[in-house]
Scaffold this motif. Structure first.
Motif, mmCIF file in Angstrom:
data_model
loop_
_atom_site.group_PDB
_atom_site.id
_atom_site.type_symbol
_atom_site.label_atom_id
_atom_site.label_comp_id
_atom_site.label_asym_id
_atom_site.label_seq_id
_atom_site.Cartn_x
_atom_site.Cartn_y
_atom_site.Cartn_z
ATOM 1 N N LEU B 70 0.832 -1.205 0.000
ATOM 2 C CA LEU B 70 0.000 0.000 0.000
ATOM 3 C C LEU B 70 0.870 1.260 0.000
ATOM 4 C CD1 LEU B 70 -3.077 0.652 2.220
ATOM 5 C CD2 LEU B 70 -1.214 2.276 2.258
ATOM 6 N N VAL B 71 1.902 1.264 0.829
ATOM 7 C CA VAL B 71 2.771 2.444 0.911
ATOM 8 C C VAL B 71 3.482 2.654 -0.426
ATOM 9 C CG1 VAL B 71 4.863 3.386 1.986
ATOM 10 C CG2 VAL B 71 3.054 2.400 3.418
ATOM 11 N N ALA B 72 3.973 1.564 -1.018
ATOM 12 C CA ALA B 72 4.670 1.684 -2.308
ATOM 13 C C ALA B 72 3.733 2.282 -3.358
ATOM 14 C CB ALA B 72 5.169 0.309 -2.757
ATOM 15 N N HIS B 73 2.495 1.794 -3.390
ATOM 16 C CA HIS B 73 1.522 2.324 -4.348
ATOM 17 C C HIS B 73 1.227 3.796 -4.074
ATOM 18 C CE1 HIS B 73 -2.681 3.310 -5.496
ATOM 19 N NE2 HIS B 73 -2.294 2.781 -6.637
ATOM 20 N N LEU B 179 -8.973 0.381 -4.880
ATOM 21 C CA LEU B 179 -9.765 0.717 -6.065
ATOM 22 C C LEU B 179 -8.886 1.027 -7.274
ATOM 23 C CD1 LEU B 179 -12.525 2.960 -4.383
ATOM 24 C CD2 LEU B 179 -12.609 0.516 -4.864
ATOM 25 N N ASN B 180 -7.677 1.546 -7.029
ATOM 26 C CA ASN B 180 -6.835 1.976 -8.154
ATOM 27 C C ASN B 180 -5.510 1.234 -8.253
ATOM 28 O OD1 ASN B 180 -8.795 3.933 -8.606
ATOM 29 N ND2 ASN B 180 -7.737 5.424 -7.310
ATOM 30 N N MET B 215 -12.969 -9.660 -5.145
ATOM 31 C CA MET B 215 -13.214 -9.492 -6.590
ATOM 32 C C MET B 215 -12.057 -8.681 -7.170
ATOM 33 S SD MET B 215 -16.034 -6.382 -6.599
ATOM 34 C CE MET B 215 -17.179 -7.063 -5.428
ATOM 35 N N THR B 216 -11.898 -8.746 -8.478
ATOM 36 C CA THR B 216 -10.937 -7.859 -9.140
ATOM 37 C C THR B 216 -11.682 -6.554 -9.398
ATOM 38 O OG1 THR B 216 -9.817 -9.755 -10.095
ATOM 39 C CG2 THR B 216 -9.383 -7.612 -11.109
ATOM 40 N N ILE B 217 -11.471 -5.609 -8.503
ATOM 41 C CA ILE B 217 -12.391 -4.473 -8.415
ATOM 42 C C ILE B 217 -12.430 -3.663 -9.710
ATOM 43 C CG2 ILE B 217 -12.994 -2.410 -7.088
ATOM 44 C CD1 ILE B 217 -11.508 -3.688 -4.695
ATOM 45 N N TYR B 218 -11.264 -3.402 -10.293
ATOM 46 C CA TYR B 218 -11.272 -2.530 -11.483
ATOM 47 C C TYR B 218 -11.992 -3.186 -12.653
ATOM 48 C CZ TYR B 218 -7.216 -5.255 -13.072
ATOM 49 O OH TYR B 218 -6.374 -6.272 -13.461
ATOM 50 N N MET B 219 -12.050 -4.534 -12.669
ATOM 51 C CA MET B 219 -12.833 -5.224 -13.698
ATOM 52 C C MET B 219 -14.332 -5.023 -13.452
ATOM 53 S SD MET B 219 -10.579 -7.266 -15.545
ATOM 54 C CE MET B 219 -11.332 -8.869 -15.923
ATOM 55 N N GLU B 220 -14.707 -4.948 -12.189
ATOM 56 C CA GLU B 220 -16.123 -4.860 -11.831
ATOM 57 C C GLU B 220 -16.701 -3.471 -12.080
ATOM 58 O OE1 GLU B 220 -18.284 -7.190 -10.625
ATOM 59 O OE2 GLU B 220 -16.752 -8.716 -10.998
#
Lengths: 396, 396
Positions: B70-73, B179-180, B215-220
């Motif tokens: 998370l921190v890296a992102h 989400l991103n 779920m793979t959120i960005y696909m949804e």
């Protein structure tokens, strides 16, 4: 009474004496400030709020009457010769306990919690009828963490010789008042839910009155001296003289060592009700139960595993000591958190290490604790009920 | 990004960066000390305890991997140019939130809590199907207190244009990552229950792994931009410019006044999920919902009334200000506790003062929040579900 005990007694009495101002500061005054600070626009939205706060105020005053009666009784019972303004100043924790006691009063001594109490009572009575049907005044029961004494009284009413044990001065003072204060059924009208502002269906549910106690206790327990209470730490008073490290809950003192030696194998039954999660070391509790039970005696347990010290950052000084000479060694500061055994680990340790035999075990029993039946959130603990039997073999 | 916001962002990032050491200090090290301090006699009773603590240790390390990703992102996403050792020191409250986030992750993004989530989802979907069956991308929904974004994503998957709003940087950073961050279904294995040592049936239930997200959120959510998130206080961003006192949650700032003016009557639906009890003043929340809804729009609410500030002793500086000139008057320190309206009082104020029409109301719905299904105590909140409709008359 020793000097330390007297100091603690007076400090606790002083907390009851100051309940009213504490509760007004905590629950009423800040809300009056909020009300006065609201915009006129928002005041008009909830015009009833000021009158409601007046009812909160009056409920706190009614509650304080209960504590004033308690203090008057205690001053006589303990022959207190100092005036309240000479009593030691209570801590914040002391004051918080004066609020929590109301939940305890509802739980133990109101009709409101009949159903809650019967969850243990029905199971315990069924077991006792089977295991101890006769000569009940010869059956010795110990109830550590006796609180305000209800389980003790229930067992005495069943005919058993029952000793309650309690560490908290708050509990001890209130239970002594209830048990010895010549109080009639429903003598006190309390507002136990007034301290909780969340999860209310309505203002009325918060402001409900509850009458305590739900019986004239001294009429119920009679005069045949089946009931007694001890003040102090369970492990200190009833534990073994070996294998437990000295701490604030277990002293290295010749007098206590004698008391503990006499406690060995002295009880037929130990009943722990919402108790085994209250200490720093559940193994010490198990050693103590093992020590105080007669061979073949029974440990009846009911409650959750909400370990009281789980998130506590304090440390406690502990030490080894020689049980014969009293010489202390290996003094250490130890965290109070830790050793929070799971349900399965407690039972497997009890059976495989302590040699108990599991007679009954019921899991996932939902039970509230001092719930307001009219409230939205009725927190239910998920409890275990079990009966373990101490090994009858000599040497166990 | 403004200087204050940047400081808060880096401080929050630093709390995630330091989760491992905090959690080891809080949950593992004191228990290792307890274990080492046990008498040999008691060590032999629970010989498995040291190995169990090693598993606790390893679970915390696995959890910290999630935060390192998370921190890296976040460092990339926010173009952070300072190294971690230059980031502001997090507070204890910041660190505690890094632990609580795991409960939130289970609640929102694990299969474990499917049943919990469906309590709201099934009711909300049924209502939305009836009220907004068509042209859903033209229907604007606002979700204040969006947390980690699950309700927002669920509404977007139903086809609605949905805006989440969140105040907490902890929530915002984690939801932005989820989400991103191009994360696949079940990419992260977490040990969310490792922080809780009470009410465990077994060690295994505490050490259970949970995969997130489910779920793979960005696909949804697709690429059609139905989803957005806003950062800041609900009342500050969406409230009226009249009748609310200035505070840390509502600023007197020309830019915010413009934003609020534009928010007026902009949403078809506001969904509050475990939200209305989170603020200092539920009337401000109601004014804001009233302000942001279009005439005839709907307020869908689900949750308990566990007022977050009920026992908080802090004060907050509030003041009146002139909405045109911005001139401040009547500055006061006010307690944050207070105004904890009951369920009946909220609904009667909503209908009789704000002119809402009550379309649906269901009481006493039991719902957990991030529960470990294998645990003994499954705390259930008693929740309300309601749908209120804003008056369609002009001027209301």
């Amino acid at each position: 009474m020793e000097e330390d005990d007297n100091h603690a007694l007076l400090q606790t009495l002083n907390s009851f004496w100051n309940y009213r101002e504490y509760a007004l500061d905590e629950f009423w005054r800040p809300r009056m400030r909020r009300w006065r600070g609201l915009s006129e626009h928002q005041k008009r939205m909830i015009p009833w709020y000021e009158r409601y706060l007046q009812q909160v105020h009056d409920a706190i005053l009614a509650n304080s009457q209960f504590y004033h009666s308690l203090v008057a009784h205690s001053v006589d019972a303990w022959e207190v010769d100092k005036a309240p303004d000479e009593w030691p100043i209570p801590t914040i924790a002391d004051m918080q306990k004066t609020v929590l006691i109301f939940t305890q009063l509802v739980r133990e001594w109101s009709v409101e919690c009949n159903d809650e109490r019967s969850v243990l009572l029905s199971r315990m009575a069924a077991f006792m009828d089977e295991a101890y049907p006769r000569e009940r005044d010869q059956v010795s029961i110990l109830v550590p963490g006796a609180g305000l004494g209800r389980v003790v009284v229930d067992l005495v009413r069943m005919g058993f010789r029952t000793e309650g044990n309690e560490l908290s001065y708050h509990m001890l003072l209130v239970s002594r008042y209830l048990l010895n204060g010549s109080i009639s059924c429903f003598q006190h009208q309390l507002y136990p839910f007034v301290h909780s502002f969340s999860n209310q269906t309505s203002r009325q549910s918060q402001l409900r009155a509850v009458q305590v106690p739900d019986m004239t206790i001294y009429m119920e327990v009679g005069n045949d001296c089946l009931m007694s209470m001890s003040a102090g730490s369970f492990v200190d008073l009833y534990g073994p003289n070996l294998n437990i490290r000295q701490s604030g809950y277990y002293s290295n003192d010749p007098r206590m060592r004698n008391i503990r030696a006499e406690a060995a194998s002295s009880k037929h039954v130990v009943v722990t009700n919402f108790f085994i999660d209250t200490g720093m070391n559940v193994l010490d509790y198990m050693e103590t139960i093992q020590h105080v039970l007669k061979p073949g005696g029974h440990w009846v347990n009911f409650g959750p595993l909400l370990y009281h010290f789980e998130t506590d950052h304090h440390c406690e000084e502990t030490a080894n000591f020689d049980p014969l000479t009293g010489v202390v060694s290996d003094v250490r500061e130890e965290p109070v958190k830790g050793l929070e055994l799971s349900q399965e680990d407690i039972l497997s340790t009890a059976t495989s290490v302590f040699g108990f035999k599991l007679l009954r075990h019921e899991k996932n029993i939902k039970c509230g604790y001092g719930s307001n039946n009219a409230e939205m959130t009725m927190l239910k603990y998920t409890c275990n009920f079990w009966v373990l039997q101490k090994c009858t073999t000599v040497g166990q």
